[in-house]
Write an enzyme that holds these catalytic residues in place. Structure first.
Site, PDB file in Angstrom:
ATOM      1  N   LYS A 177       0.872  -1.179   0.000  1.00 23.50           N
ATOM      2  CA  LYS A 177       0.000   0.000   0.000  1.00 23.50           C
ATOM      3  C   LYS A 177       0.914   1.236   0.000  1.00 23.50           C
ATOM      4  CE  LYS A 177      -1.419   3.006   2.551  1.00 23.50           C
ATOM      5  NZ  LYS A 177      -1.418   4.282   1.815  1.00 23.50           N
ATOM      6  N   SER A 231       6.029   7.973   9.662  1.00 22.14           N
ATOM      7  CA  SER A 231       6.212   8.751  10.881  1.00 22.14           C
ATOM      8  C   SER A 231       6.244   7.843  12.114  1.00 22.14           C
ATOM      9  CB  SER A 231       5.065   9.754  11.016  1.00 22.14           C
ATOM     10  OG  SER A 231       3.841   9.056  11.100  1.00 22.14           O
ATOM     11  N   GLU A 252      10.783   1.849  10.000  1.00 24.40           N
ATOM     12  CA  GLU A 252      11.772   2.905   9.724  1.00 24.40           C
ATOM     13  C   GLU A 252      11.032   4.227   9.849  1.00 24.40           C
ATOM     14  OE1 GLU A 252      14.902   2.643   9.334  1.00 24.40           O
ATOM     15  OE2 GLU A 252      15.017   0.471   9.140  1.00 24.40           O
ATOM     16  N   CYS A 286      14.111  11.607   5.707  1.00 28.05           N
ATOM     17  CA  CYS A 286      14.249  11.179   7.098  1.00 28.05           C
ATOM     18  C   CYS A 286      15.649  11.463   7.604  1.00 28.05           C
ATOM     19  CB  CYS A 286      13.918   9.695   7.223  1.00 28.05           C
ATOM     20  SG  CYS A 286      14.780   8.703   6.011  1.00 28.05           S
ATOM     21  N   GLU A 387      10.971  16.774  14.478  1.00 30.48           N
ATOM     22  CA  GLU A 387      11.156  16.630  13.032  1.00 30.48           C
ATOM     23  C   GLU A 387      10.244  17.618  12.312  1.00 30.48           C
ATOM     24  OE1 GLU A 387       9.735  13.028  11.058  1.00 30.48           O
ATOM     25  OE2 GLU A 387      11.651  12.914  10.014  1.00 30.48           O
TER      26      GLU A 387
HETATM   27  P1  NAP Z   1       3.035   8.674   7.504  1.00 30.34           P
HETATM   28  O1  NAP Z   1       1.991   9.709   7.558  1.00 30.34           O
HETATM   29  O2  NAP Z   1       3.369   7.944   8.753  1.00 30.34           O
HETATM   30  O3  NAP Z   1       2.576   7.649   6.358  1.00 30.34           O
HETATM   31  C1  NAP Z   1       3.369   6.559   5.967  1.00 30.34           C
HETATM   32  C2  NAP Z   1       2.469   5.496   5.352  1.00 30.34           C
HETATM   33  O4  NAP Z   1       1.625   4.957   6.374  1.00 30.34           O
HETATM   34  C3  NAP Z   1       1.552   6.022   4.265  1.00 30.34           C
HETATM   35  O5  NAP Z   1       1.405   5.037   3.259  1.00 30.34           O
HETATM   36  C4  NAP Z   1       0.251   6.222   5.031  1.00 30.34           C
HETATM   37  O6  NAP Z   1      -0.887   6.212   4.200  1.00 30.34           O
HETATM   38  C5  NAP Z   1       0.273   5.022   5.948  1.00 30.34           C
HETATM   39  N1  NAP Z   1      -0.605   5.098   7.119  1.00 30.34           N
HETATM   40  C6  NAP Z   1      -1.073   6.205   7.742  1.00 30.34           C
HETATM   41  N2  NAP Z   1      -1.858   5.851   8.786  1.00 30.34           N
HETATM   42  C7  NAP Z   1      -1.886   4.498   8.828  1.00 30.34           C
HETATM   43  C8  NAP Z   1      -2.524   3.533   9.664  1.00 30.34           C
HETATM   44  N3  NAP Z   1      -3.318   3.880  10.682  1.00 30.34           N
HETATM   45  N4  NAP Z   1      -2.321   2.210   9.404  1.00 30.34           N
HETATM   46  C9  NAP Z   1      -1.533   1.825   8.379  1.00 30.34           C
HETATM   47  N5  NAP Z   1      -0.921   2.689   7.541  1.00 30.34           N
HETATM   48  C10 NAP Z   1      -1.080   4.021   7.766  1.00 30.34           C
HETATM   49  O7  NAP Z   1       4.414   9.261   6.959  1.00 30.34           O
HETATM   50  P2  NAP Z   1       4.675  10.142   5.669  1.00 30.34           P
HETATM   51  O8  NAP Z   1       4.174  11.524   5.935  1.00 30.34           O
HETATM   52  O9  NAP Z   1       4.197   9.448   4.450  1.00 30.34           O
HETATM   53  O10 NAP Z   1       6.282  10.149   5.610  1.00 30.34           O
HETATM   54  C11 NAP Z   1       7.059  11.030   6.356  1.00 30.34           C
HETATM   55  C12 NAP Z   1       7.666  10.331   7.553  1.00 30.34           C
HETATM   56  O11 NAP Z   1       8.379   9.177   7.097  1.00 30.34           O
HETATM   57  C13 NAP Z   1       8.704  11.185   8.255  1.00 30.34           C
HETATM   58  O12 NAP Z   1       8.546  11.056   9.645  1.00 30.34           O
HETATM   59  C14 NAP Z   1      10.030  10.574   7.810  1.00 30.34           C
HETATM   60  O13 NAP Z   1      11.094  10.773   8.691  1.00 30.34           O
HETATM   61  C15 NAP Z   1       9.663   9.141   7.689  1.00 30.34           C
HETATM   62  N6  NAP Z   1      10.600   8.415   6.824  1.00 30.34           N
HETATM   63  C16 NAP Z   1      11.485   7.570   7.414  1.00 30.34           C
HETATM   64  C17 NAP Z   1      12.419   6.887   6.640  1.00 30.34           C
HETATM   65  C18 NAP Z   1      13.390   5.934   7.273  1.00 30.34           C
HETATM   66  O14 NAP Z   1      13.917   5.086   6.569  1.00 30.34           O
HETATM   67  N7  NAP Z   1      13.654   6.027   8.560  1.00 30.34           N
HETATM   68  C19 NAP Z   1      12.442   7.095   5.258  1.00 30.34           C
HETATM   69  C20 NAP Z   1      11.521   7.983   4.696  1.00 30.34           C
HETATM   70  C21 NAP Z   1      10.598   8.637   5.488  1.00 30.34           C
HETATM   71  P3  NAP Z   1      -1.455   7.570   3.518  1.00 30.34           P
HETATM   72  O15 NAP Z   1      -0.438   8.637   3.675  1.00 30.34           O
HETATM   73  O16 NAP Z   1      -1.671   7.175   2.117  1.00 30.34           O
HETATM   74  O17 NAP Z   1      -2.723   7.883   4.228  1.00 30.34           O
END
Ligand code: NAP
Length: 498
Positions: A177, A231, A252, A286, A387
């Protein structure tokens, strides 16, 4: 602007509409008037269909010899190489990163395809001598079954590749997904695998919102492992949900990465590195360099040099080759960036450069913000702790290497860190004492290569790593096998004891 394409879910080798009958649009963050694609707004029923397809495909895929699986990945790498430019352009349109960086994102997926294709002929286990005579023993990796993958938008092809490929080479099948903000790159990647001959059902894509489509994947009893990047808040929630069905979970998550600048550093080199580390991908990495922990004797000069360099950044649509920084991904993330800039001002930090959103002319259609550098920042301020995920960085003056390391480690995250120094003793102390999964010396906090482990400590992760052969550990169990060819009963720890 051309009519946007409608993308369907990929389930069991068929392109199918969601049972909900609903769709959502993804827009270009540099110009939100442009819809780049229409996607299925899926729910738990769609997820269940995809998981069942993956479960059916698993039995024959796990028995396909791993070198044969690798050959498909190798062919997919060749296809993606041919399609690289179009894939990069699609990526820039859907999530805004500048075209040179989008090419890098696609290249990372190509590198990962070649690297993991080769693993098909390795997947090394161990053989060890037995403590008993006439006994052989070994450990082998075995696949888990159906893997549920949930990915973010900021590396929309590289991150799916980090998860899909180790899962597949081991003989697992996959339901992914992707993030709602950037699904096309996942489609472009998966299409290469399909065109390379991946059997139906081995990989399935279901699009939709996190709570509606992501969470049912985490809850599904037939999903054996969830690999999530996103996140920390969502990762924590996923851990709790996955515990109900005792799934393996690999996370991650966020970062608050610091660059230490010592008084002997080559400041021109630092400036090049900081501008790339802090403002590359509009700070939406990230691993973004969101803190500069600078020796007090060089902090002001560094601020001046950085401001001059940051002010030379060209902001706009990433499809324009002259542009060096694109927009924030969406309205919510843009608001977060703008709010944090206000927080920094209220906390008493000095705006060294930037600090304003851009709304004139064509900027009005996108989520553009000036690259922003705060000076005189205290380590306890929110802009130095939380962050931001935008083009904002904070200079924190310190008086010694000990203090610099304490400040660098004094956040809840532990993804990446760096030190600029010409003193090898200081560099080695930093390499030893920085509590992050990745450390750079004389380079910014970004720039990982796919064949070393990638991930972080503390609130960044839960002990797993992507990249390298360590990524394989997420998607397999270890099986230890003992073969006794002595013809008699041999009891370890008993018959051979003194
Ligand atoms: P996010 O809001 O946590 O979303 C990540 C994924 O999780 C999306 O596909 C999102 O779907 C999905 N999701 C949201 N709520 C969920 C739930 N209740 N159950 C299952 N899946 C759910 O993060 P983002 O805004 O896309 O990405 C930014 C974050 O990613 C930052 O904190 C960044 O540091 C982190 N990141 C970390 C790494 C690493 O390797 N450490 C790499 C890249 C990014 P939808 O958005 O489609 O609703």
């Amino acid at each position: 602007m051309s009519e946007p394409q409608t993308y369907k879910n990929l389930i069991g080798g068929e392109w199918v509409a969601s049972v909900t009958g609903q769709t959502f649009e993804s827009t270009n963050p540099a110009d939100t008037r442009e819809v780049v694609g229409v996607f299925q707004q899926s729910n738990a029923e769609d997820i269940d269909a995809a998981v069942q397809a993956a479960k059916s495909a698993y039995e024959s895929w796990r028995l396909t010899p791993a070198p044969k699986r690798g050959e498909i990945l190798f062919k997919a790498a060749e296809l993606l190489r041919q399609r690289k430019e179009q894939a990069a352009r699609d990526m820039t349109r859907e999530m805004g990163k500048v075209i040179t960086e989008a090419r890098g994102d696609v290249q990372e997926a190509i590198d990962m395809l070649y690297f993991i294709a080769g693993e098909g002929r390795r997947l090394y286990g161990q053989t060890t001598p037995s403590e008993m005579p006439n006994k052989f023993q070994m450990s082998v990796r075995v696949p888990l079954g159906v893997c549920g993958l949930i990915t973010p938008w900021n590396f929309p092809m590289a991150i799916p590749s980090w998860k899909i490929l180790p899962a597949l080479i081991l003989g697992n099948t996959v339901v992914i997904k992707p993030a709602e903000d950037a699904p096309i790159s996942t489609y472009n990647f998966v299409q290469c695998l399909v065109d390379a001959g991946l059997p139906p059902g081995v990989i399935n894509i279901v699009t939709g919102y996190g709570p509606e489509a992501g969470e049912p994947l985490v809850r599904h009893p037939d999903v054996k492992v969830v690999s999530f990047t996103g996140s920390t808040a969502v990762g924590q929630h996923i851990t709790k949900v996955a515990a109900e069905t005792m799934k393996h979970v690999s996370l991650e998550m966020g970062g608050k990465n610091g660059i230490i600048v010592m008084d002997d550093a080559d400041l021109d080199l630092v400036v090049e590195g900081v501008v790339w580390g802090a403002f590359g991908t509009t700070g939406q990495r990230c691993t973004a360099s969101s803190r500069l922990i600078a020796h007090r004797s060089v902090a002001d000069e560094l601020g001046r040099k950085l401001a001059a360099k940051a002010e030379s950044i060209t902001i706009g649509s990433g499809l324009d080759e002259g542009v060096t920084m694109g927009p924030s991904i969406n309205a919510d993330q843009y608001k977060i960036v703008c709010d944090y800039v206000e927080v920094g001002k209220q906390e008493g930090a000095t705006v060294v450069t930037g600090g304003e959103r851009l709304t004139d002319g064509n900027y009005q259609y996108g989520f553009f913000h000036q690259p922003t550098i705060f000076g005189d920042v205290k380590a306890s301020m929110r802009i130095a702790q939380e962050e931001i995920f935008g083009p904002v960085t904070a200079i924190i003056p310190v008086d010694s290497l000990d203090e610099a390391i304490e400040v660098a480690n004094g956040v809840k995250y532990g993804l990446s860190s760096s030190i600029y120094t010409q003193d090898v003793n200081q560099a080695f102390r930093a390499m030893r004492d920085l509590d992050t999964g990745i450390v750079y010396v004389n380079a910014p906090t970004i720039g990982a290569e796919i064949h070393l482990p990638f991930g972080g400590t503390k609130a960044t992760g839960n002990g797993h790593r992507e990249g390298g052969t360590q990524a394989l550990d997420v998607f397999c169990e270890w099986k230890s096998i003992y073969v006794d060819f002595s013809g008699g009963l041999q009891r370890a720890q008993i018959d051979n004891a003194e």
